[in-house]
Scaffold this motif. Structure first.
Motif, PDB file in Angstrom:
ATOM      1  N   MET A  77       7.974   0.506  12.632  1.00  0.00           N
ATOM      2  CA  MET A  77       8.745   1.311  11.677  1.00  0.00           C
ATOM      3  C   MET A  77       9.684   2.255  12.423  1.00  0.00           C
ATOM      4  SD  MET A  77       8.214   0.256   8.848  1.00  0.00           S
ATOM      5  CE  MET A  77       7.143  -1.053   8.343  1.00  0.00           C
ATOM      6  N   ILE A 101      17.492   7.856   2.393  1.00  0.00           N
ATOM      7  CA  ILE A 101      16.178   7.887   1.751  1.00  0.00           C
ATOM      8  C   ILE A 101      15.290   6.795   2.328  1.00  0.00           C
ATOM      9  CG2 ILE A 101      14.998   7.797  -0.453  1.00  0.00           C
ATOM     10  CD1 ILE A 101      17.707   8.592  -1.673  1.00  0.00           C
ATOM     11  N   LEU A 102      15.903   5.635   2.561  1.00  0.00           N
ATOM     12  CA  LEU A 102      15.149   4.540   3.169  1.00  0.00           C
ATOM     13  C   LEU A 102      14.627   4.963   4.537  1.00  0.00           C
ATOM     14  CD1 LEU A 102      14.190   1.704   2.890  1.00  0.00           C
ATOM     15  CD2 LEU A 102      16.407   0.863   3.566  1.00  0.00           C
ATOM     16  N   TYR A 105      11.631   7.130   4.141  1.00  0.00           N
ATOM     17  CA  TYR A 105      10.442   6.422   3.679  1.00  0.00           C
ATOM     18  C   TYR A 105       9.908   5.459   4.731  1.00  0.00           C
ATOM     19  CZ  TYR A 105      10.065   8.374  -0.930  1.00  0.00           C
ATOM     20  OH  TYR A 105       9.834   9.241  -1.969  1.00  0.00           O
ATOM     21  N   LEU A 106      10.790   5.004   5.633  1.00  0.00           N
ATOM     22  CA  LEU A 106      10.293   4.173   6.733  1.00  0.00           C
ATOM     23  C   LEU A 106       9.364   5.006   7.615  1.00  0.00           C
ATOM     24  CD1 LEU A 106      13.396   2.111   7.837  1.00  0.00           C
ATOM     25  CD2 LEU A 106      11.265   1.236   6.925  1.00  0.00           C
ATOM     26  N   GLY A 108       7.788   7.386   6.502  1.00  0.00           N
ATOM     27  CA  GLY A 108       6.636   7.619   5.625  1.00  0.00           C
ATOM     28  C   GLY A 108       5.575   6.533   5.754  1.00  0.00           C
ATOM     29  N   ILE A 109       5.999   5.266   5.885  1.00  0.00           N
ATOM     30  CA  ILE A 109       5.006   4.185   6.018  1.00  0.00           C
ATOM     31  C   ILE A 109       4.155   4.431   7.252  1.00  0.00           C
ATOM     32  CG2 ILE A 109       4.610   1.728   6.275  1.00  0.00           C
ATOM     33  CD1 ILE A 109       7.235   1.134   5.322  1.00  0.00           C
ATOM     34  N   PHE A 112       1.689   7.002   6.545  1.00  0.00           N
ATOM     35  CA  PHE A 112       0.680   6.493   5.612  1.00  0.00           C
ATOM     36  C   PHE A 112      -0.403   5.757   6.379  1.00  0.00           C
ATOM     37  CE2 PHE A 112      -0.789   3.197   2.637  1.00  0.00           C
ATOM     38  CZ  PHE A 112      -1.058   3.941   1.516  1.00  0.00           C
ATOM     39  N   PHE A 113       0.015   4.849   7.266  1.00  0.00           N
ATOM     40  CA  PHE A 113      -0.970   4.072   8.008  1.00  0.00           C
ATOM     41  C   PHE A 113      -1.725   4.940   9.007  1.00  0.00           C
ATOM     42  CE2 PHE A 113       0.808   0.327   6.173  1.00  0.00           C
ATOM     43  CZ  PHE A 113      -0.262  -0.533   6.147  1.00  0.00           C
ATOM     44  N   ALA A 115      -2.451   8.057   8.662  1.00  0.00           N
ATOM     45  CA  ALA A 115      -3.435   8.846   7.926  1.00  0.00           C
ATOM     46  C   ALA A 115      -4.632   7.975   7.569  1.00  0.00           C
ATOM     47  CB  ALA A 115      -2.805   9.428   6.671  1.00  0.00           C
ATOM     48  N   MET A 134      -1.199  14.819   5.542  1.00  0.00           N
ATOM     49  CA  MET A 134      -0.610  14.374   4.282  1.00  0.00           C
ATOM     50  C   MET A 134      -0.253  15.570   3.408  1.00  0.00           C
ATOM     51  SD  MET A 134      -0.316  11.238   4.765  1.00  0.00           S
ATOM     52  CE  MET A 134       0.395  10.597   3.269  1.00  0.00           C
ATOM     53  N   ALA A 137       2.880  17.093   4.858  1.00  0.00           N
ATOM     54  CA  ALA A 137       4.004  16.198   4.601  1.00  0.00           C
ATOM     55  C   ALA A 137       4.447  16.319   3.148  1.00  0.00           C
ATOM     56  CB  ALA A 137       3.606  14.761   4.906  1.00  0.00           C
ATOM     57  N   ALA A 138       3.466  16.475   2.253  1.00  0.00           N
ATOM     58  CA  ALA A 138       3.826  16.595   0.842  1.00  0.00           C
ATOM     59  C   ALA A 138       4.572  17.884   0.588  1.00  0.00           C
ATOM     60  CB  ALA A 138       2.561  16.541  -0.016  1.00  0.00           C
ATOM     61  N   GLU A 141       8.177  17.819   1.917  1.00  0.00           N
ATOM     62  CA  GLU A 141       9.057  16.763   1.380  1.00  0.00           C
ATOM     63  C   GLU A 141      10.206  17.283   0.505  1.00  0.00           C
ATOM     64  OE1 GLU A 141       8.790  13.728   2.324  1.00  0.00           O
ATOM     65  OE2 GLU A 141       9.876  12.488   0.870  1.00  0.00           O
TER      66      GLU A 141
ATOM     67  N   PHE C 397       6.549   2.783  -0.792  1.00  0.00           N
ATOM     68  CA  PHE C 397       7.026   2.524   0.551  1.00  0.00           C
ATOM     69  C   PHE C 397       7.785   1.210   0.594  1.00  0.00           C
ATOM     70  CE2 PHE C 397       3.525   5.453   1.808  1.00  0.00           C
ATOM     71  CZ  PHE C 397       4.377   6.437   2.252  1.00  0.00           C
ATOM     72  N   PRO C 398       8.897   1.196   1.320  1.00  0.00           N
ATOM     73  CA  PRO C 398       9.661  -0.032   1.427  1.00  0.00           C
ATOM     74  C   PRO C 398       8.869  -1.069   2.225  1.00  0.00           C
ATOM     75  CG  PRO C 398      10.519   1.630   2.935  1.00  0.00           C
ATOM     76  CD  PRO C 398       9.471   2.289   2.102  1.00  0.00           C
ATOM     77  N   PHE C 403       9.101   1.361  -4.185  1.00  0.00           N
ATOM     78  CA  PHE C 403      10.138   2.098  -3.472  1.00  0.00           C
ATOM     79  C   PHE C 403      11.498   1.912  -4.135  1.00  0.00           C
ATOM     80  CE2 PHE C 403      13.542   1.914  -0.294  1.00  0.00           C
ATOM     81  CZ  PHE C 403      13.550   3.242   0.066  1.00  0.00           C
ATOM     82  N   LEU C 407      13.898   4.773  -5.304  1.00  0.00           N
ATOM     83  CA  LEU C 407      15.172   4.901  -4.604  1.00  0.00           C
ATOM     84  C   LEU C 407      16.323   4.984  -5.601  1.00  0.00           C
ATOM     85  CD1 LEU C 407      16.711   4.811  -1.895  1.00  0.00           C
ATOM     86  CD2 LEU C 407      16.908   2.374  -2.218  1.00  0.00           C
ATOM     87  N   ALA C 436      10.659  14.742  -5.139  1.00  0.00           N
ATOM     88  CA  ALA C 436      10.287  14.563  -3.745  1.00  0.00           C
ATOM     89  C   ALA C 436       8.826  14.953  -3.562  1.00  0.00           C
ATOM     90  CB  ALA C 436      11.179  15.415  -2.862  1.00  0.00           C
ATOM     91  N   LEU C 437       8.446  16.076  -4.156  1.00  0.00           N
ATOM     92  CA  LEU C 437       7.069  16.534  -4.053  1.00  0.00           C
ATOM     93  C   LEU C 437       6.132  15.501  -4.676  1.00  0.00           C
ATOM     94  CD1 LEU C 437       5.364  18.843  -3.105  1.00  0.00           C
ATOM     95  CD2 LEU C 437       5.619  19.927  -5.308  1.00  0.00           C
ATOM     96  N   ALA C 440       5.742  12.429  -2.387  1.00  0.00           N
ATOM     97  CA  ALA C 440       4.928  12.658  -1.201  1.00  0.00           C
ATOM     98  C   ALA C 440       3.463  12.858  -1.584  1.00  0.00           C
ATOM     99  CB  ALA C 440       5.445  13.872  -0.445  1.00  0.00           C
ATOM    100  N   LEU C 441       3.228  13.544  -2.700  1.00  0.00           N
ATOM    101  CA  LEU C 441       1.841  13.732  -3.127  1.00  0.00           C
ATOM    102  C   LEU C 441       1.217  12.405  -3.528  1.00  0.00           C
ATOM    103  CD1 LEU C 441       1.824  17.058  -5.137  1.00  0.00           C
ATOM    104  CD2 LEU C 441       0.545  16.537  -3.091  1.00  0.00           C
ATOM    105  N   ALA C 444       0.015  10.811  -0.441  1.00  0.00           N
ATOM    106  CA  ALA C 444      -1.218  11.455   0.006  1.00  0.00           C
ATOM    107  C   ALA C 444      -2.390  11.034  -0.875  1.00  0.00           C
ATOM    108  CB  ALA C 444      -1.046  12.965  -0.015  1.00  0.00           C
ATOM    109  N   VAL C 447      -3.517   7.559  -0.029  1.00  0.00           N
ATOM    110  CA  VAL C 447      -4.257   7.539   1.235  1.00  0.00           C
ATOM    111  C   VAL C 447      -5.704   7.919   0.933  1.00  0.00           C
ATOM    112  CG1 VAL C 447      -4.609   8.702   3.413  1.00  0.00           C
ATOM    113  CG2 VAL C 447      -2.331   8.037   2.758  1.00  0.00           C
TER     114      VAL C 447
END
Lengths: 313, 232, 649
Positions: A77, A101-102, A105-106, A108-109, A112-113, A115, A134, A137-138, A141, C397-398, C403, C407, C436-437, C440-441, C444, C447
């Motif tokens: 990523m 934005i992409l 989010y990249l 972000g992946i 995610f993993f 975490a 997390m 990060a939230a 954001e 997620f893309p 996503f 987007l 955005a919040l 992201a939440l 989380a 996860v």
């Protein structure tokens, strides 16, 4: 996928891969000097990664495929994200690559993993780190998105490549508001790379750690990949800051001399920002976890004000 | 120096920086850094006055800048610093009614609200012709309101005083951007402030006791009025 | 072509009808009855999906009048582009859910009751399909009510269990409230147009129409679970069987969305204010939904709150579409409306997927509490993989579909920021930062959902003895997981085929890039790095072995966010200390507790309920309970009526 774009992709990714560990060590060096120590050499991060690659990898017996997949996902990523921020040469964007934005989010992946892998080994440290990472990060954001929105409003584009094409060759930022955006981006850089006052990359003490706790169970080649991915992410964020504040040096036409010049220039510009980061870290104390939202909200305030000033004045 | 976009950018930068200092006044816990923040805020305003004075070629603004630097960047912070040294309180940790995060969100709302209401009060034509000054006015009033927020949401007397001072800075900003207060009034305000600080010093140190005990305390803390007597 | 579509449509509906009636007629306890019925469900759903596809891509309208019920009221089936999207959702989710149900319905319950479950599920699907296809208000309301009642019975399926009765009660009251609002709305609408047709000749904008819109909006909001009308949702979704939760969350909420979109697009011509109201309701639901979801430890409860969040996102898209179209920006309006619709489709896919896999987990562990799970990735590897796909999709997620929907919404906000007037900008920045919040939440939150449920050591015996779900319970979700990936990667091509040229990144290229990079990284690392690996126990700070009790818990995981947003959660931490001495130096004992104020229940629902009770106790005075008294009442009212009529006319 046209010719120039493929050249750009190879050039950009190659350069990012090559240079990322350098900035990592540079920051360490600056911090060491600020503390009166000599500090590691500038190539230390390269050595560390090479060493880790040669070590054996230890997995927890509780862990699953998540632990094994995470390092690959993180690194790839980061590499894909390296296509989104031009460092040297800027082609016409293709298929929406460069979308801000992409890009976000990249990254972000990968998070995610990471975490998930923090939880995978069943250690309480990993859980702490993952949960904190997390949550932080939230909370950051909204600031990131609003800063990017401010950038998009000022630059009138949603694509890093287009923004870079517009500003390439300019000595100064496109508008004064860019400086304000630069400040917000700097805060985001600090948060995303887990530096003081948000997190401390140097310590493994359980009370302070966020990111380090998450990767505590990683070892050997997997740790090497994760460290490398972290270094790449940092370089990309620095590159965005450079793009906003010091656009001079990016080339829009391919030429060997131009690209070489851009490389040299980027090393200089990146080093300047790395030194600033190092000094900034040295002048700060780590903040308590729950007073961080206050810091973030000031950053948010800042970016909202930026849009406000840009839009209303 | 007359490059319009450069000046424009600089002014915008100062505006944002001023509001950021106000946000810090709302949320910082350490008293010394609160004081430094106030100093910075005043310095920023002085810079703004200098910039405007160059743009408009008005000497009064330059005088205001000098006066601001002398009084608000040097004298007043010096006195407050003295008080802090003596009462040995380093932190202001408690908040009334609003936690720092929410008071910053409230101030975002305030700025927008002020923008809207000022947009109604001042004619919209004015906002179009001089958007920078208009925004300056908005930020001035917001700064004043944020100072008020500081006054009621923080508990320590020194922070309250700093809040009040920040309110006054708001008035100054409004004055610089909109009405061009006569210089003499500006001077009066400064003197007012200095007297206020003197009073505060006296009050924070000694309001809780009788006159005798107060005298004793003043002597004990060797504040400026008594300093000569104390000196052997 | 149209004939074929109609045939498919009727074949699908007939199959569902057959699936409803069959288990009721053949009163046998063995499995084949249910299997036949579920095959009918699967076929029916597939037919409906296939019928919907050509309509969606060619934008034709198919309609057929079956018979005349009353003068002015025809029984009409109308399938246009909008309803075809929702019919497609129903078909796809219904098909996957039917396959899933082959295995799922055999878990627990008396065989006759299982038959009933299958039958009601068919009825539920049928009624939702008929709502989407309804051509006039009467039809819409009748099937809407049928949908409500059948789903109510499904919620009450396991009625002996604790808490189900309460869930059923909440659901019954709220869903009837929704119907009441719709009734009033449609009556007002009839007053405006004078016809029962659902779509009037031209969009309405009069004050009367606004009142009608308000009622319809409230009705659909209650059904969609928009905050503050959401309270039934986190009760009803966990209570019902998981295949039904998947349908309720995946399809039924979308039927409400369909109603709102239909109203916004075709029935009313709305102005800025209505758009802003929809947007505000949407944002509130999105942010509060995910914040509540984050705290949940009941896995299905978490998914239910997350549905509220997603419905919030969809509503915001609709609100933005109204705002932009009122401001005269058709491209942005289209973009945000498409974002809302695409997100509806996506949410149907991944939320059903998540509910089904969560259902497998609950069936395997016999608990809904995440704190008693853990380590399931080793015991249920395929279920874990499917759940993880759903989690990645819903965390946006893309290159998965979640996503793309977000987007589009972000882009419409970003582009909107560049063009609208200052005041609207404030609104957009507000929406943007809250989105955005939320996003992201959500990441989380999932996860936590995946990590605590599936990873690390088992946290209880129940989790230790869990076994992988049967094949049908994997194939059903697998279809959805595949679609999540496919519609994500092909999103650009899909929108091109639909005739929309959107400023989206080509996810096919991005997906390919990711795959190529991943391959390259694997190859390079394989070539250069040491391949030695060792598997050993996790370091436990010197303790000899690590167990489930030492892991991070779900509650612990959400603690930082709970602390940061404590003002929203309204948690109350209470610490009582007793002291041994008067100077309070030696502590004798301490009691600490954290209580959660159920804000909406306490400050909105209960006051309303108390008010209703007060009014009804007034009415109670007249209820003596003897027949003669009631006849007296009837007599008096008739006399008043007769006299009144004579007086006034």
């Amino acid at each position: 996928m046209n010719g120039p774009f493929i050249i750009f992709a190879l050039l950009n990714v190659g350069f990012v891969l090559l240079i990322s560990p350098l900035f990592m060590s540079l920051i360490k060096k600056v911090k060491a000097r600020a503390q009166g120590r000599c500090g590691p050499g500038l190539f230390q991060t390269y050595y560390t990664i090479a060493k880790l690659l040669r070590k054996e990898t230890v997995y927890s017996s509780a862990s699953s495929w998540v632990m094994r997949v995470t390092p690959y996902v993180c690194l790839s990523m980061a590499v894909v994200a390296a296509l989104f921020v031009p460092l040297l040469y800027v082609p016409e964007p293709v298929a929406g690559i460069g979308n801000v934005i992409l890009f976000l989010y990249l990254l972000g992946i990968a998070r995610f993993f990471m975490a998930l892998s923090g939880l995978d080994a069943g250690s309480a440290f990993g859980g702490i780190g993952s949960s904190r990472e997390m949550s932080l990060a939230a909370v950051i954001e909204p600031t990131s998105i609003v800063v990017l929105a401010a950038l998009a409003v000022v630059a009138r584009s949603l694509n890093f490549l287009e923004i870079a094409r517009d500003s390439a060759g300019m000595l100064f930022p496109v508008s004064a508001t860019m400086i304000l955006i630069g400040v917000s981006l700097f805060i985001i850089l600090i948060v995303e790379t887990g530096r003081i006052p948000v997190d401390n990359p140097e310590t493994h003490l359980e009370l302070t750690m966020v990111h380090e706790a998450m990767v505590l169970e990683q070892s050997g080649r997997n740790l090497a990949m994760i460290e490398y991915a972290g270094a790449i992410k940092q370089t990309l964020l620095i590159a965005i800051l450079v793009l906003v504040l010091m656009p001079f040096g990016l080339v829009t036409e391919l030429s060997v001399a131009g690209v070489l010049f851009a490389m040299a220039l980027f090393v200089v510009k990146g080093s300047v920002i790395s030194v600033i980061i190092g000094l900034f870290e040295s002048s700060m104390a780590k903040m308590r976890l729950f007073s961080l939202p206050n810091l973030f909200i000031i950053a948010f305030f800042f970016s909202v004000l930026t849009i406000f000033i840009e839009v209303f004045a | 120096m007359t490059d319009v976009s450069f000046v424009d950018g600089l002014v915008r930068f100062i505006f944002v920086a001023v509001l950021i200092t106000a946000a810090f006044l709302l949320s910082t816990r350490s008293l010394p850094s609160l004081l430094r923040t106030y100093q910075l805020q005043s310095l920023l305003l002085a810079m703004l006055a200098v910039v405007f004075s160059f743009v408009e070629g008005s000497a009064v603004l330059l005088w205001i800048a000098i006066l601001t630097v002398v009084s608000k960047v040097l004298v007043i912070p010096y006195f407050i610093g003295e008080i802090q040294e003596r009462i040995s309180i380093r932190r202001d940790l408690e908040f009334h009614y609003l936690a720092p995060a929410s008071s910053i969100l409230v101030s975002i709302a305030l700025i927008i609200g002020v923008y809207l209401s000022l947009g109604n009060i001042l004619s919209s034509a004015y906002a179009k012709v001089e958007p920078i000054f208009f925004i300056g006015a908005v930020i001035g009033i917001s700064l004043m309101l944020m100072g008020m927020l500081v006054i009621f949401s923080r508990t320590k007397a020194i922070t309250k005083v700093l809040g009040f001072l920040s309110m006054e800075n708001g008035v100054l900003l409004f004055g610089i951007c909109v009405t061009e207060l006569p210089f003499i009034i500006e001077v009066m305000i400064m003197i007012d402030l200095i007297i206020l600080i003197l009073l505060t010093t006296i009050l924070t140190v000694g309001i809780d006791s009788t006159i005798e005990a107060y005298n004793e305390k003043v002597r004990q803390y060797s504040l400026w009025t008594v300093r000569e007597e104390d000196a052997p | 072509m149209i004939g074929v579509i109609l045939y498919l449509l009727f074949a699908g509906l007939f199959a569902l009808l057959l699936g409803t009636v069959l288990p009721l007629l053949i009163r046998r306890e063995d499995k084949p009855v249910r299997t036949v019925s579920l095959i009918a469900t699967a076929l029916g759903s597939a037919f409906l999906a296939v019928a919907a596809l050509p309509v969606l891509f060619s934008a034709t309208t198919v309609s057929a009048t079956l018979w005349h019920l009353l003068p002015g009221i025809d029984f009409t089936v109308v399938l246009d582009r909008l309803s075809s999207l929702f019919l497609l959702i129903l078909g796809v989710v219904g098909l996957a859910d039917a396959i899933y149900s082959f295995g799922y319905v055999e878990h627990g319950g008396h065989p006759m009751r299982r038959n009933l479950l299958v039958s009601l599920m068919n009825l539920f699907l049928l009624s939702m399909g008929m709502v989407v296809l309804a051509g006039n208000m009467v039809q819409f309301l009748v099937f809407w009510e049928m949908m409500a009642v059948s789903s109510l019975f499904l919620v009450l399926y396991d009625f002996e269990s604790e808490g189900i009765g309460r869930a059923g009660l909440f659901y019954a009251v709220m869903t009837q409230l929704s119907t009441v609002f719709l009734f009033i709305g449609f009556i007002l609408l009839y007053g405006e147009t004078g016809t029962f047709a659902l779509v009037p000749a031209s969009p309405l904008a009069s004050p009367g129409a606004l009142a009608a819109f308000l009622c319809l909006f409230l009705g659909f909001s209650v059904k969609a679970g928009v905050i503050p009308f959401h309270k039934w949702l986190p009760y009803a979704h966990p209570a019902s069987p998981s295949n039904i939760s998947a349908l309720m969350s995946g399809v039924m909420l979308k039927v409400a969305v369909y109603g709102l979109v239909r109203a916004v697009l075709d029935i009313f011509a709305l102005d800025f204010t209505s758009g802003a109201v929809i947007l505000l309701f949407g944002i509130t639901s999105a942010i509060l939904g995910i914040i509540y979801a984050y705290k949940e430890t009941d896995i299905k409860g978490l998914l239910a709150y997350s549905s509220i969040e997603n419905i919030g996102i969809i509503f915001s898209g609709i609100g933005l579409a109204v705002i932009f179209s009122d401001l005269g920006m058709p491209e942005l309006s289209t973009l945000s409306l498409l974002a809302a619709l695409f997100h509806s489709f996506n949410h149907a896919l991944f939320k059903s997927l998540l509910f089904m896999t969560a259902g497998s987990v609950v069936a395997a562990t016999h608990t809904r509490n995440m704190e008693e799970m853990g380590g399931l990735v080793h015991r249920m590897p395929f279920t874990a993989g499917l759940f993880c796909t759903g989690a990645i999709a819903i965390a946006a997620f893309p290159p998965l579909n979640g996503f793309v929907g977000e987007l589009m919404l972000f882009e419409s906000l970003f582009f909107g920021l560049q063009v609208v007037d200052p005041l609207t900008k404030v609104l957009l920045i507000f929406a943007l930062s809250l989105f955005a919040l939320t996003g992201a939440l959500a990441a989380a939150c999932f996860v936590k959902a995946f990590g605590i449920t599936f990873l690390a050591h088992p946290r209880s015996d129940r989790a230790v003895h869990a076994e992988e779900a049967c094949r049908s319970m994997l194939i059903g979700p697998a279809i959805l997981a595949f679609l999540c990936i496919a519609t994500g990667i092909g999103s650009f091509q899909i929108f091109s085929a639909l005739g929309y040229d959107l400023p989206l990144p080509d996810m096919l290229v991005v997906g390919m890039l990711i795959v190529v990079t991943l391959g390259a990284v694997v190859l390079v690392v394989r070539a250069t790095a040491s391949r030695e690996t060792r598997v050993t126990e996790t370091w436990g700070c010197g303790l000899l072995s690590q167990n489930g009790r030492m892991e991070y818990t779900g509650t612990g995981y959400s603690e930082p966010v709970v602390t940061i947003f404590s003002s929203i959660y309204r948690t109350e931490k209470k610490i009582d200390r007793t002291w041994l001495d008067p100077d309070r130096a030696i502590v004798a004992g301490t009691r600490a507790g954290i209580s959660l104020i159920k804000f909406f229940e306490e400050y909105l629902y209960l006051p309303v309920a108390r008010g209703t009770l007060a009014v009804s106790s007034l009415v109670q005075i007249f209820h003596a309970g003897t027949l003669d008294t009631y006849i007296l009442y009837i007599f008096v009212s008739i006399v008043i009526l007769v006299l009144g009529v004579g007086w006034f006319i």
